[in-house]
Design a protein around this motif. Structure first.
Motif, PDB file in Angstrom:
ATOM      1  N   UNK A  70      47.242  94.701  65.812  1.00 21.27           N
ATOM      2  CA  UNK A  70      46.245  94.691  64.743  1.00 21.27           C
ATOM      3  C   UNK A  70      44.908  95.167  65.286  1.00 21.27           C
ATOM      4  N   UNK A  71      44.057  95.735  64.436  1.00 21.66           N
ATOM      5  CA  UNK A  71      42.684  95.987  64.878  1.00 21.66           C
ATOM      6  C   UNK A  71      42.007  94.670  65.234  1.00 21.66           C
ATOM      7  N   UNK A  72      41.159  94.676  66.250  1.00 23.73           N
ATOM      8  CA  UNK A  72      40.516  93.432  66.675  1.00 23.73           C
ATOM      9  C   UNK A  72      39.761  92.790  65.518  1.00 23.73           C
ATOM     10  N   UNK A  73      39.052  93.596  64.733  1.00 22.15           N
ATOM     11  CA  UNK A  73      38.244  93.060  63.638  1.00 22.15           C
ATOM     12  C   UNK A  73      39.088  92.407  62.555  1.00 22.15           C
ATOM     13  N   UNK A  74      40.392  92.697  62.525  1.00 18.40           N
ATOM     14  CA  UNK A  74      41.268  92.091  61.521  1.00 18.40           C
ATOM     15  C   UNK A  74      41.391  90.588  61.716  1.00 18.40           C
ATOM     16  N   UNK A  75      40.995  90.082  62.884  1.00 19.37           N
ATOM     17  CA  UNK A  75      41.094  88.651  63.159  1.00 19.37           C
ATOM     18  C   UNK A  75      39.885  87.882  62.645  1.00 19.37           C
ATOM     19  N   UNK A  76      38.901  88.584  62.125  1.00 21.49           N
ATOM     20  CA  UNK A  76      37.733  87.925  61.553  1.00 21.49           C
ATOM     21  C   UNK A  76      38.007  87.716  60.073  1.00 21.49           C
ATOM     22  N   UNK A  77      38.621  86.598  59.772  1.00 23.97           N
ATOM     23  CA  UNK A  77      39.057  86.272  58.417  1.00 23.97           C
ATOM     24  C   UNK A  77      38.692  84.827  58.091  1.00 23.97           C
ATOM     25  N   UNK A  78      38.626  84.530  56.812  1.00 27.63           N
ATOM     26  CA  UNK A  78      38.218  83.199  56.371  1.00 27.63           C
ATOM     27  C   UNK A  78      39.148  82.108  56.897  1.00 27.63           C
ATOM     28  N   UNK A  79      40.433  82.394  57.005  1.00 23.29           N
ATOM     29  CA  UNK A  79      41.399  81.386  57.442  1.00 23.29           C
ATOM     30  C   UNK A  79      41.323  81.112  58.939  1.00 23.29           C
ATOM     31  N   UNK A  80      40.687  82.007  59.681  1.00 14.51           N
ATOM     32  CA  UNK A  80      40.650  81.929  61.145  1.00 14.51           C
ATOM     33  C   UNK A  80      39.315  81.330  61.573  1.00 14.51           C
ATOM     34  N   UNK A  81      39.354  80.120  62.132  1.00 13.47           N
ATOM     35  CA  UNK A  81      38.113  79.439  62.488  1.00 13.47           C
ATOM     36  C   UNK A  81      37.581  79.879  63.844  1.00 13.47           C
ATOM     37  N   UNK A 122      30.750 100.089  72.351  1.00 15.49           N
ATOM     38  CA  UNK A 122      31.861  99.439  71.663  1.00 15.49           C
ATOM     39  C   UNK A 122      31.626  97.948  71.506  1.00 15.49           C
ATOM     40  N   UNK A 123      31.041  97.312  72.525  1.00 14.78           N
ATOM     41  CA  UNK A 123      30.729  95.894  72.441  1.00 14.78           C
ATOM     42  C   UNK A 123      29.748  95.625  71.307  1.00 14.78           C
ATOM     43  N   UNK A 124      28.773  96.510  71.150  1.00 15.22           N
ATOM     44  CA  UNK A 124      27.792  96.331  70.071  1.00 15.22           C
ATOM     45  C   UNK A 124      28.490  96.330  68.713  1.00 15.22           C
ATOM     46  N   UNK A 125      29.518  97.157  68.548  1.00 11.90           N
ATOM     47  CA  UNK A 125      30.253  97.172  67.273  1.00 11.90           C
ATOM     48  C   UNK A 125      31.019  95.867  67.071  1.00 11.90           C
ATOM     49  N   UNK A 126      31.623  95.353  68.138  1.00 12.93           N
ATOM     50  CA  UNK A 126      32.347  94.078  68.034  1.00 12.93           C
ATOM     51  C   UNK A 126      31.384  92.952  67.656  1.00 12.93           C
ATOM     52  N   UNK A 127      30.232  92.916  68.309  1.00 13.96           N
ATOM     53  CA  UNK A 127      29.236  91.885  68.012  1.00 13.96           C
ATOM     54  C   UNK A 127      28.785  91.985  66.561  1.00 13.96           C
ATOM     55  N   UNK A 128      28.587  93.216  66.079  1.00 15.95           N
ATOM     56  CA  UNK A 128      28.184  93.402  64.684  1.00 15.95           C
ATOM     57  C   UNK A 128      29.266  92.909  63.730  1.00 15.95           C
ATOM     58  N   UNK A 129      30.530  93.119  64.087  1.00 12.65           N
ATOM     59  CA  UNK A 129      31.631  92.623  63.248  1.00 12.65           C
ATOM     60  C   UNK A 129      31.595  91.099  63.160  1.00 12.65           C
ATOM     61  N   UNK A 130      31.400  90.445  64.307  1.00 14.77           N
ATOM     62  CA  UNK A 130      31.308  88.982  64.303  1.00 14.77           C
ATOM     63  C   UNK A 130      30.114  88.521  63.457  1.00 14.77           C
ATOM     64  N   UNK A 131      28.977  89.165  63.659  1.00 15.69           N
ATOM     65  CA  UNK A 131      27.766  88.743  62.958  1.00 15.69           C
ATOM     66  C   UNK A 131      27.898  88.890  61.450  1.00 15.69           C
TER      67      UNK A 131
END
Length: 477
Positions: A227-238, A259-268
């Motif tokens: 899966x794409x890493x960002x796919x794990x940022x979901x409401x069901x996943x705490x 690339x890290x900056x994009x991951x951080x932005x996804x989390x934020x």
């Protein structure tokens, strides 16, 4: 025929002897755990205390409440004030020490009850077990019912993986229907949350998420490379586990700051998802490659004997063998570890909820003591001592509903507390040797905490541990 009968009798006799030996070993282990059994320690029946002469570190803000008294009743904090008048209740004199919330380790692997004492001895009053097995349901119930002293204990079900990710430690899902059935089954059996793992396909992953919504059960996600890493940022996943997977999955093994900056932005952009770094377990790969006789290090005495014999040795062989084909391997591991520190700092700066976890119980990462190493890495990453302490107190309380009543010293919160000699925000090392610990209001003195450490060093439960793991293989596979 007589020969066949004779062989059968001999085989039956051997089987009986083996069963007797097994039950004797299990009985011996249970007897050795008397030091954690609440019924055998009269003081632990008591859950009402008046704590006097303490400075309170509430963790509601970066402050200290000087010269306070704290009243505990039925395992809860009921009053905090400069003066409390009570009679006929045990009084603990804090002698000018600092009273803080107990720590939470959000990613552990528990293998025996002796590890429960190790967590308490290091001020860890809540653990989240990330590889559920039948033994953990029994352990959780014993703690909940007040039979066994231990940190508040919550466990995932077995790790859910996809059809192409084998391993005796994984539950391979072969269909969407099976994925749904496992989630419903784990909820019904008493597991507290679901752990998704590597190898899950998009179809299986979506089925798990949908069934978790139906069952009203949370997910902690070890990212799946399918899966794409960002796919794990979901409401069901705490929470999403392991900073190393930011590098190994999101960034394809590149130490890529853009690339890290994009991951951080996804989390934020998805604030309900926490990140659990587990830095210490990855750094221990570097130790395997660089420290002489690492498998004889004193801290490894705190590892479960079965894990030390099998997994610690396997990890050592894996990485030292790999180093023979790559003389720069230790340098690369250290470079990636330093990138993990950068990732933690960037996530903190972006306001992402960081929750401390150690992955203790595997490799060469022992229970309890690893929490202090993990928090030290967060400070090295650039977090202030107070921010680092938040990751093991107030931040976990923002994830699961079952953690909301922990993490601060406030009226109405659970009496999971640690008494230390000096201000932990100014002197973090003071947390390594608590003067006392309360878990659910039960007081554990410094002398008892030291005894917990001694018992864990001396345990000899390799075969019972193997039997519990065999039970897992037979029950869950």
């Amino acid at each position: 025929m007589n020969l066949v009968k004779k062989i059968s009798r001999i085989a039956g006799g051997l089987l009986l002897l083996i069963l007797i030996l097994v039950f004797a070993l299990i009985f011996q282990e249970q007897h050795s755990l008397s030091y954690l059994k609440i019924a055998e320690q009269a003081d632990w029946q008591q859950r009402d205390y008046l704590i006097k002469n303490v400075h309170v570190v509430p963790m509601t803000a970066d402050t200290v409440l000087a010269d306070q008294m704290v009243h505990l009743q039925d395992g809860l904090i009921v009053e905090i004030a400069s003066q409390i008048e009570l009679s006929e209740i045990p009084v603990i004199d804090g002698k000018g020490g600092y009273l803080m919330p107990g720590l939470t380790d959000m990613h552990v692997h528990v293998w025996d009850s002796q590890e429960l004492g190790l967590y308490l001895a290091n001020g860890v009053t809540t653990v989240r077990n990330l590889w559920g097995q039948p033994m953990h349901l029994r352990m959780k119930e014993s703690i909940r019912k007040g039979e066994l002293l231990g940190p508040d204990f919550y466990t995932s079900g077995p790790k859910l993986t996809g059809p192409d990710y084998p391993g005796d430690d994984n539950l391979q899902l072969l269909s969407v229907d099976q994925a749904r059935e496992k989630v419903a089954s784990y909820k019904a059996r008493g597991y507290d949350f679901i752990k998704t793992y590597n190898g899950l396909t998009p179809e299986l992953f979506e089925a798990i998420l949908e069934e978790c919504r139906i069952q009203d059960i949370d997910i902690a996600a070890h990212p799946s490379s399918a899966l794409p890493y960002a796919a794990h940022l979901r409401e069901e996943i705490v929470s999403v586990e392991h900073s190393e997977d930011i590098v190994q999955q999101a960034l394809n093994y590149q130490l890529d700051t853009a690339g890290l900056a994009r991951v951080v932005a996804d989390y934020a952009s998805f604030p309900s998802s926490a990140h659990c770094p587990t830095l210490v377990v990855y750094y221990n790969i570097y130790r395997l490659l660089t420290e002489e006789q690492i498998l004889e290090a004193p801290d490894l005495d705190f590892m479960n004997p079965l894990i030390r014999m099998v997994d610690s040795e396997a990890q050592y062989q894996r990485w030292t063998t790999a180093e023979k084909n790559d003389s720069l391997l230790a340098h690369k591991i250290l470079a990636q570890h330093r990138f993990h520190l950068l990732a933690v700092r960037k996530l903190q700066e972006a306001g992402v909820n960081l929750v401390a976890g150690t992955d203790a119980g595997i490799g060469i990462t022992p229970a309890g003591v690893s929490m202090h190493q993990e928090l030290a890495f967060y400070r090295e990453a650039g977090l202030s001592p107070y921010e680092a302490l938040q990751t093991a107190t107030v931040n976990p309380a923002k994830t699961h509903d079952f953690l909301t009543n922990t993490g601060t010293v406030e009226v109405g919160k659970k009496a999971n507390l640690v008494l230390v000699q000096s201000n932990p925000v100014e002197d973090p090392d003071t947390m390594r040797e608590p003067e006392g610990v309360w878990v659910g209001g039960r007081y554990i003195s410094r002398e008892q905490l030291e005894a917990f450490t001694g018992h864990a060093r001396e345990r000899n439960n390799l075969l019972p541990s193997a039997l519990r793991y065999a039970e897992y293989l037979l029950r869950e596979r």
